[in-house]
Design a protein around this motif. Structure first.
Motif, short mmCIF file in Angstrom:
data_model
loop_
_atom_site.label_atom_id
_atom_site.label_comp_id
_atom_site.label_asym_id
_atom_site.label_seq_id
_atom_site.Cartn_x
_atom_site.Cartn_y
_atom_site.Cartn_z
N PRO A 141 -3.44 -9.26 -4.70
CA PRO A 141 -2.06 -9.33 -4.20
C PRO A 141 -1.67 -10.75 -3.79
O PRO A 141 -2.50 -11.52 -3.29
CB PRO A 141 -2.07 -8.42 -2.97
CG PRO A 141 -3.28 -7.57 -3.10
CD PRO A 141 -4.28 -8.35 -3.88
N ILE A 142 -0.43 -11.07 -4.05
CA ILE A 142 0.19 -12.31 -3.55
C ILE A 142 1.46 -11.87 -2.84
O ILE A 142 2.25 -11.11 -3.41
CB ILE A 142 0.52 -13.26 -4.72
CG1 ILE A 142 -0.76 -13.76 -5.38
CG2 ILE A 142 1.37 -14.44 -4.22
CD1 ILE A 142 -0.53 -14.58 -6.63
N CYS A 194 -2.18 -3.26 -0.38
CA CYS A 194 -2.35 -4.69 -0.67
C CYS A 194 -2.80 -5.49 0.55
O CYS A 194 -3.63 -6.38 0.44
CB CYS A 194 -1.03 -5.27 -1.19
SG CYS A 194 -0.59 -4.63 -2.81
N VAL A 208 5.02 -11.61 -1.69
CA VAL A 208 6.34 -12.05 -2.13
C VAL A 208 7.38 -11.33 -1.27
O VAL A 208 7.05 -10.47 -0.46
CB VAL A 208 6.56 -11.71 -3.63
CG1 VAL A 208 5.67 -12.55 -4.52
CG2 VAL A 208 6.32 -10.22 -3.90
N GLU A 265 9.41 -9.06 -1.89
CA GLU A 265 9.48 -7.60 -2.07
C GLU A 265 8.44 -6.85 -1.24
O GLU A 265 8.60 -5.65 -0.99
CB GLU A 265 9.28 -7.23 -3.55
CG GLU A 265 10.47 -7.54 -4.43
CD GLU A 265 10.46 -8.97 -4.92
OE1 GLU A 265 9.66 -9.80 -4.40
OE2 GLU A 265 11.26 -9.28 -5.80
N CYS A 266 7.38 -7.53 -0.83
CA CYS A 266 6.33 -6.83 -0.07
C CYS A 266 6.91 -6.15 1.18
O CYS A 266 6.41 -5.11 1.60
CB CYS A 266 5.24 -7.81 0.36
SG CYS A 266 4.32 -8.50 -1.03
N CYS A 303 7.87 -2.80 0.08
CA CYS A 303 7.10 -2.19 -1.01
C CYS A 303 6.16 -1.11 -0.46
O CYS A 303 5.41 -1.35 0.49
CB CYS A 303 6.29 -3.27 -1.72
SG CYS A 303 5.28 -2.60 -3.05
N TRP A 324 3.47 -0.15 -1.58
CA TRP A 324 2.06 -0.47 -1.83
C TRP A 324 1.47 -1.41 -0.79
O TRP A 324 0.29 -1.75 -0.87
CB TRP A 324 1.90 -1.08 -3.22
CG TRP A 324 2.11 -0.07 -4.30
CD1 TRP A 324 3.24 0.11 -5.06
CD2 TRP A 324 1.19 0.94 -4.73
NE1 TRP A 324 3.08 1.16 -5.91
CE2 TRP A 324 1.83 1.69 -5.73
CE3 TRP A 324 -0.10 1.27 -4.33
CZ2 TRP A 324 1.21 2.76 -6.36
CZ3 TRP A 324 -0.72 2.34 -4.96
CH2 TRP A 324 -0.07 3.08 -5.96
N TRP A 325 2.29 -1.84 0.16
CA TRP A 325 1.81 -2.83 1.13
C TRP A 325 0.55 -2.35 1.85
O TRP A 325 -0.36 -3.12 2.12
CB TRP A 325 2.93 -3.15 2.12
CG TRP A 325 2.57 -4.19 3.15
CD1 TRP A 325 2.57 -4.04 4.49
CD2 TRP A 325 2.16 -5.54 2.90
NE1 TRP A 325 2.18 -5.20 5.10
CE2 TRP A 325 1.93 -6.14 4.15
CE3 TRP A 325 1.97 -6.31 1.75
CZ2 TRP A 325 1.51 -7.46 4.30
CZ3 TRP A 325 1.53 -7.63 1.89
CH2 TRP A 325 1.31 -8.18 3.14
S1 SF4 Z 1 2.96 -4.98 -1.53
FE1 SF4 Z 1 3.99 -4.49 -3.46
S2 SF4 Z 1 5.14 -6.38 -3.97
FE2 SF4 Z 1 3.59 -6.93 -2.45
S3 SF4 Z 1 1.81 -7.61 -3.63
FE3 SF4 Z 1 1.53 -5.43 -3.22
S4 SF4 Z 1 2.38 -4.38 -5.00
FE4 SF4 Z 1 3.16 -6.51 -5.05
#
Ligand code: SF4
Length: 446
Positions: free
Chosen positions: A147-148, A162, A150, A152-153, A156, A158-159
């Motif tokens: 993960p990087i 990630c 950004v 959108e996190c 998101c 998926w946070w």
């Molecule tokens: S939280 Fe969502 S936008 Fe942020 S790195 Fe993970 S998948 Fe990508």
């Protein structure tokens, strides 16, 4: 010199060409989404042939003047009025997106929205294929990506998956101002630099020969890296803001002064004028004065409130002609002049035309000239991290205050509305007190 093709939402299938404007390529996300739809339509057999165009419904209004379509504003516009809105047509096959290209001598080349989409989609397929092969066994392939962080996190889903994969000091996590983009972070990670400590302990000069050829898609990449390195160094040492100038900071002489801060609604109407009066002869200390209307304001209501506030302020300034009115950024002055243009009030016009030029003092340029902030130079950051000021509200912020205002006007009952009105007023009072604390702190620095 471009002529953007558009079709009026309300005008059948007439094609207009609007001179001097075009679809913005920095809205790359919109173009990729359209490319996504295009590929879906192709895959399901619903796609037209020919040039791959796609439509975007924007908020710009197109008016017909002297027989020509031009960008303009319909002054009688009402919410829900679609008369002057258009579908802007974007050619998804036009090579207009600047992208990284290792084989190009410049390090970048223009690619079309469809090319960008196909590249990104193929990459995501590879990520998914490798992820599907990971079963928890020791022979699993390494994940294709890490993960990087950004923008959108923040929203998101998926946070939660990630965040645990990131080092607490990950560069993309810790540097939230002038954030390095995904490609810049990837390049740094490939060079062994993942955390703020890694970057803080590295000589940027030695990085540049390898780093720069890899980030040619980014204008100003060198400066961006230098700023990131400076921020990393400050974060690693627990420093949030530092003075970049030498010697005392020049500010107007102390005396009778007023700190000013306005609040605007989501519709950009000024509904609150807040003042902190600092009178050296008043032993009770600074006192807060506000003019507000917790209702949906139109032109007339906003103007009437501004005239009331201006009348009071001009009285203060007339009684204390040497007084300074401190504000943070030009936001207040911009709104005073905007509202005054349509006002017949002598006080508001006098304020806009004279007092804002002679007695108003914007602290933001002073801050810009003298400080560097890890998280930027907004009033909240600087007054808190520099002057040690704390807002009463646990989540102060301009956007939040717009939500509170909406609740203060449209909340379900009187109690809720009154509670949010108080919250906005206290927030505004703290803003002007923060401005005061900021300038008091700056006077102590040498
Ligand atoms: S939280 Fe969502 S936008 Fe942020 S790195 Fe993970 S998948 Fe990508």
């Amino acid at each position: 010199g471009r002529r953007q093709p558009c079709t009026p939402l309300s005008g059948g299938q007439r094609l207009l060409r609007v001179a001097g404007c075009g679809v913005r390529t920095h809205r790359e996300g919109d173009l990729l989404q359209l490319a996504h739809y295009r590929r879906i339509l192709e895959a399901t057999g619903w796609c037209s042939g020919g040039v791959p165009v796609a439509g975007i419904i924007g908020t710009d209004e197109i008016l017909i003047r002297q027989g020509r379509p031009v960008l303009g504003r319909n002054r009688t516009h009402r919410p829900g009025d679609l008369k002057h809105l258009v579908i802007s047509w974007a050619n998804l096959g036009a090579k207009r997106l600047r992208t990284f290209a290792r084989t190009a001598s410049s390090g970048w080349r223009y690619r079309s929205s469809l090319e960008r989409y196909d590249h990104e989609f193929a990459f995501r397929l590879r990520i998914a294929e490798i992820a599907a092969r990971r079963t928890g066994s020791p022979d699993d392939p390494d994940p294709r990506v890490r993960p990087i962080v950004v923008h959108e996190c923040e929203s998101c889903p998926w946070w939660v998956a990630c965040k645990p994969q990131l080092n607490d000091d990950d560069l993309s996590l810790r540097i939230d101002k002038a954030r390095l983009d995904v490609h810049e972070i990837t390049v740094l990670r490939s060079m062994g630099i993942s955390t703020i400590t890694d970057l803080a302990c590295t000589d940027v000069e030695q990085l540049l020969p390898t780093y720069l050829p890899e980030v040619q898609h980014r204008p100003g990449a060198e400066n961006r890296l230098r700023l990131a390195a400076e921020r990393a160094d400050m974060l690693a040492h627990g420093i949030a803001v530092k003075k970049t100038s030498v010697g005392p900071i020049e500010l107007p002489a102390q005396g009778y002064s007023i700190d000013l801060d306005i609040e605007t609604s989501a519709a950009a109407r000024v509904y609150l004028w807040g003042f902190l009066v600092n009178d050296p002869d008043d032993d009770s200390g600074p006192h807060y004065v506000s003019f507000s209307r917790f209702e949906d304001l139109g032109h007339a209501g906003e103007r009437a409130l501004a005239e009331e506030a201006a009348t009071w302020l001009v009285e203060q300034l007339t009684a204390h002609p040497e007084a300074k009115v401190y504000h943070y950024s030009d936001y207040e002055v911009v709104h005073i002049r905007r509202i005054a243009r349509k006002s017949a009030s002598p006080s508001l016009r006098e304020l806009a035309q004279n007092w804002t030029r002679t007695n108003f003092f914007d602290l933001f340029p002073v801050v810009q000239k003298n400080f560097f902030g890890v998280h930027g130079l907004g009033l909240k950051k600087l007054a808190h991290n520099g002057a040690g000021f704390n807002w009463r509200d646990e989540d102060p912020g301009g956007l939040n205050s717009q939500c509170w205002f909406a609740e203060a006007v449209h909340g379900p009952n009187h109690e809720v509305r009154a509670g949010f009105a108080t919250r906005v007023l206290e927030y505004n009072e703290d803003d002007v007190r923060a401005t005061r604390a900021l300038r008091a702190w700056m006077r102590t620095l040498s």
